[in-house]
Design a protein around this motif. Structure first.
Motif, PDB file in Angstrom:
ATOM      1  N   TRP A   4      -2.542  -9.683  15.145  1.00  0.00           N
ATOM      2  CA  TRP A   4      -1.792  -9.842  13.905  1.00  0.00           C
ATOM      3  C   TRP A   4      -2.363 -10.984  13.066  1.00  0.00           C
ATOM      4  O   TRP A   4      -3.209 -11.757  13.513  1.00  0.00           O
ATOM      5  CB  TRP A   4      -0.323 -10.086  14.205  1.00  0.00           C
ATOM      6  CG  TRP A   4       0.016 -11.449  14.751  1.00  0.00           C
ATOM      7  CD1 TRP A   4       0.512 -12.513  14.067  1.00  0.00           C
ATOM      8  CD2 TRP A   4      -0.103 -11.890  16.121  1.00  0.00           C
ATOM      9  NE1 TRP A   4       0.708 -13.590  14.899  1.00  0.00           N
ATOM     10  CE2 TRP A   4       0.342 -13.243  16.165  1.00  0.00           C
ATOM     11  CE3 TRP A   4      -0.545 -11.285  17.297  1.00  0.00           C
ATOM     12  CZ2 TRP A   4       0.354 -13.968  17.342  1.00  0.00           C
ATOM     13  CZ3 TRP A   4      -0.537 -12.019  18.471  1.00  0.00           C
ATOM     14  CH2 TRP A   4      -0.080 -13.339  18.491  1.00  0.00           C
TER      15      TRP A   4
ATOM     16  N   ARG B 164       9.706  -6.728   8.214  1.00  0.00           N
ATOM     17  CA  ARG B 164       9.460  -6.573   9.655  1.00  0.00           C
ATOM     18  C   ARG B 164      10.763  -6.314  10.393  1.00  0.00           C
ATOM     19  O   ARG B 164      10.838  -5.451  11.273  1.00  0.00           O
ATOM     20  CB  ARG B 164       8.775  -7.824  10.213  1.00  0.00           C
ATOM     21  CG  ARG B 164       7.278  -7.894   9.956  1.00  0.00           C
ATOM     22  CD  ARG B 164       6.620  -8.934  10.836  1.00  0.00           C
ATOM     23  NE  ARG B 164       7.103 -10.267  10.520  1.00  0.00           N
ATOM     24  CZ  ARG B 164       6.512 -11.092   9.662  1.00  0.00           C
ATOM     25  NH1 ARG B 164       5.425 -10.710   9.034  1.00  0.00           N
ATOM     26  NH2 ARG B 164       7.007 -12.290   9.433  1.00  0.00           N
TER      27      ARG B 164
ATOM     28  N   LYS C 116      10.280   5.902  13.357  1.00  0.00           N
ATOM     29  CA  LYS C 116       9.083   6.069  12.540  1.00  0.00           C
ATOM     30  C   LYS C 116       9.395   6.794  11.235  1.00  0.00           C
ATOM     31  O   LYS C 116       8.868   6.456  10.177  1.00  0.00           O
ATOM     32  CB  LYS C 116       8.027   6.847  13.333  1.00  0.00           C
ATOM     33  CG  LYS C 116       6.707   6.984  12.593  1.00  0.00           C
ATOM     34  CD  LYS C 116       5.679   7.680  13.459  1.00  0.00           C
ATOM     35  CE  LYS C 116       4.344   7.806  12.713  1.00  0.00           C
ATOM     36  NZ  LYS C 116       3.317   8.491  13.544  1.00  0.00           N
TER      37      LYS C 116
ATOM     38  N   ASN D 123       9.685   3.736   3.196  1.00  0.00           N
ATOM     39  CA  ASN D 123       8.862   4.778   2.594  1.00  0.00           C
ATOM     40  C   ASN D 123       9.211   4.948   1.123  1.00  0.00           C
ATOM     41  O   ASN D 123      10.164   4.345   0.610  1.00  0.00           O
ATOM     42  CB  ASN D 123       9.002   6.098   3.354  1.00  0.00           C
ATOM     43  CG  ASN D 123      10.426   6.630   3.350  1.00  0.00           C
ATOM     44  OD1 ASN D 123      11.014   6.860   2.282  1.00  0.00           O
ATOM     45  ND2 ASN D 123      11.006   6.816   4.539  1.00  0.00           N
TER      46      ASN D 123
ATOM     47  N   ALA E 148       2.033  -6.230   3.571  1.00  0.00           N
ATOM     48  CA  ALA E 148       1.384  -7.220   4.429  1.00  0.00           C
ATOM     49  C   ALA E 148       0.981  -8.435   3.611  1.00  0.00           C
ATOM     50  O   ALA E 148       1.021  -8.427   2.383  1.00  0.00           O
ATOM     51  CB  ALA E 148       0.150  -6.607   5.099  1.00  0.00           C
TER      52      ALA E 148
ATOM     53  N   ASN F 225      12.011  -2.669   9.559  1.00  0.00           N
ATOM     54  CA  ASN F 225      11.256  -1.610  10.227  1.00  0.00           C
ATOM     55  C   ASN F 225      11.451  -1.606  11.731  1.00  0.00           C
ATOM     56  O   ASN F 225      11.391  -0.555  12.380  1.00  0.00           O
ATOM     57  CB  ASN F 225       9.759  -1.751   9.908  1.00  0.00           C
ATOM     58  CG  ASN F 225       9.402  -1.215   8.528  1.00  0.00           C
ATOM     59  OD1 ASN F 225      10.084  -0.344   7.992  1.00  0.00           O
ATOM     60  ND2 ASN F 225       8.328  -1.734   7.957  1.00  0.00           N
TER      61      ASN F 225
ATOM     62  N   ALA G 191       4.753   6.617   3.803  1.00  0.00           N
ATOM     63  CA  ALA G 191       5.111   5.316   4.366  1.00  0.00           C
ATOM     64  C   ALA G 191       4.594   4.217   3.443  1.00  0.00           C
ATOM     65  O   ALA G 191       3.518   4.329   2.868  1.00  0.00           O
ATOM     66  CB  ALA G 191       4.510   5.164   5.761  1.00  0.00           C
TER      67      ALA G 191
ATOM     68  N   TYR H 202       3.524   0.273   3.197  1.00  0.00           N
ATOM     69  CA  TYR H 202       3.102  -0.838   4.043  1.00  0.00           C
ATOM     70  C   TYR H 202       3.026  -2.120   3.219  1.00  0.00           C
ATOM     71  O   TYR H 202       2.445  -2.137   2.130  1.00  0.00           O
ATOM     72  CB  TYR H 202       1.739  -0.552   4.666  1.00  0.00           C
ATOM     73  CG  TYR H 202       1.719   0.705   5.508  1.00  0.00           C
ATOM     74  CD1 TYR H 202       2.265   0.713   6.783  1.00  0.00           C
ATOM     75  CD2 TYR H 202       1.167   1.886   5.016  1.00  0.00           C
ATOM     76  CE1 TYR H 202       2.263   1.862   7.561  1.00  0.00           C
ATOM     77  CE2 TYR H 202       1.155   3.037   5.773  1.00  0.00           C
ATOM     78  CZ  TYR H 202       1.704   3.023   7.045  1.00  0.00           C
ATOM     79  OH  TYR H 202       1.699   4.163   7.812  1.00  0.00           O
TER      80      TYR H 202
ATOM     81  N   LYS I 298      11.408   4.385   8.671  1.00  0.00           N
ATOM     82  CA  LYS I 298      10.860   3.104   8.232  1.00  0.00           C
ATOM     83  C   LYS I 298      10.582   3.149   6.737  1.00  0.00           C
ATOM     84  O   LYS I 298      10.648   4.205   6.107  1.00  0.00           O
ATOM     85  CB  LYS I 298       9.591   2.781   9.026  1.00  0.00           C
ATOM     86  CG  LYS I 298       9.885   2.423  10.478  1.00  0.00           C
ATOM     87  CD  LYS I 298       8.631   2.017  11.234  1.00  0.00           C
ATOM     88  CE  LYS I 298       8.975   1.624  12.668  1.00  0.00           C
ATOM     89  NZ  LYS I 298       7.791   1.185  13.436  1.00  0.00           N
TER      90      LYS I 298
ATOM     91  N   ARG J  26       0.818  -1.207   0.000  1.00  0.00           N
ATOM     92  CA  ARG J  26       0.000   0.000   0.000  1.00  0.00           C
ATOM     93  C   ARG J  26       0.854   1.259   0.000  1.00  0.00           C
ATOM     94  O   ARG J  26       1.969   1.270   0.498  1.00  0.00           O
ATOM     95  CB  ARG J  26      -0.940   0.007   1.210  1.00  0.00           C
ATOM     96  CG  ARG J  26      -1.863  -1.193   1.264  1.00  0.00           C
ATOM     97  CD  ARG J  26      -2.997  -1.006   2.264  1.00  0.00           C
ATOM     98  NE  ARG J  26      -2.526  -0.698   3.607  1.00  0.00           N
ATOM     99  CZ  ARG J  26      -2.132  -1.608   4.482  1.00  0.00           C
ATOM    100  NH1 ARG J  26      -2.126  -2.884   4.139  1.00  0.00           N
ATOM    101  NH2 ARG J  26      -1.734  -1.258   5.683  1.00  0.00           N
ATOM    102  N   ASN J  27       0.282   2.314  -0.584  1.00  0.00           N
ATOM    103  CA  ASN J  27       0.864   3.657  -0.632  1.00  0.00           C
ATOM    104  C   ASN J  27       1.916   3.841  -1.721  1.00  0.00           C
ATOM    105  O   ASN J  27       2.728   4.768  -1.635  1.00  0.00           O
ATOM    106  CB  ASN J  27       1.448   4.077   0.720  1.00  0.00           C
ATOM    107  CG  ASN J  27       0.400   4.737   1.601  1.00  0.00           C
ATOM    108  OD1 ASN J  27      -0.774   4.775   1.253  1.00  0.00           O
ATOM    109  ND2 ASN J  27       0.810   5.252   2.735  1.00  0.00           N
TER     110      ASN J  27
END
Length: 208
Positions: free
Chosen positions: A177, A121, A129, A134, A150, A124, A146, A148, A132, A48-49
């Motif tokens: 989680w 993981r 913050k 980006n 997953a 990061n 940022a 993400y 991390k 994402r992002n």
């Protein structure tokens, strides 16, 4: 009257048993469906992002994912991808905000997915913050966002994960989680993890 009452009582009990049996049967079917859906997506990750670019192509998306792996200290070969695409959706009109519909990357084997998630993981966890993962770190120009990464989840698990997170906030659970398509909760460090298979599991915990 007494005889009619007893017969009615037996009928109600019979209906209760049948309802419980049907509920168990439905839950069994839902679990089988869940397992089949997870197996079909077991090697995928969701990113994402990442802003949408003009004339976006699959090879370009693959290079972006490889850059993410490189930044996290893991080398990903272009031959390890089975498929890659951006999820469908409407672009926002009349705004300068970039489109950030998620990207789905599917690998040829599940172990690659596990390695990628583990590397990110680990990366990061060692950063503040601000530092991390980006968009700037992986070479994407523009506003820094940022990134993400997953595990790819189907809609039912996404919904269950959302409910579990809300439950965790309201009931002071420190951890919530997803791993290998399963949702877990843990009250605090050192406690036993709880496997959340359905909404009923959350309701059972609430009633305790």
């Amino acid at each position: 009257m007494n005889q009619q009452f007893e017969e009615l009582k037996k009928e109600v009990e019979k209906l209760k048993r049948e309802r419980q049996e049907q509920r168990c049967y439905i839950e069994g079917l839902e679990k089988k469906t869940t397992d089949l859906q997870y197996k079909s997506r077991s090697s995928g990750i969701e990113i994402r992002n990442i802003p949408h670019t003009d004339n976006e192509t699959a090879p370009g998306l693959i290079k972006t994912v490889c850059s993410i792996g490189k930044q996290a200290g893991m080398s990903i070969s272009e031959t390890e991808f089975r498929d890659i695409y951006r999820l469908p959706g409407k672009n926002t009109k009349g705004t300068t905000a970039p489109t950030t519909r998620p990207i789905i990357a599917e690998f040829t084997i599940m172990q690659t997915k596990q390695n990628v998630l583990s590397a990110i993981r680990s990366y990061n966890s060692k950063k503040t913050k601000v530092n991390k993962l980006n968009t700037e770190l992986i070479g994407i120009p523009g506003r820094i966002q940022a990134v993400y990464v997953a595990e790819q989840l189907y809609s039912a698990t996404k919904h269950l994960f959302y409910l579990a997170r809300e439950f965790a906030k309201k009931n002071e659970f420190a951890y919530c989680w997803v791993s290998n398509g399963n949702v877990f909760l843990r009250k605090q460090t050192g406690d036993k993890q709880l496997l959340i298979k359905s909404e009923k599991c959350l309701q059972d915990h609430i009633s305790k």
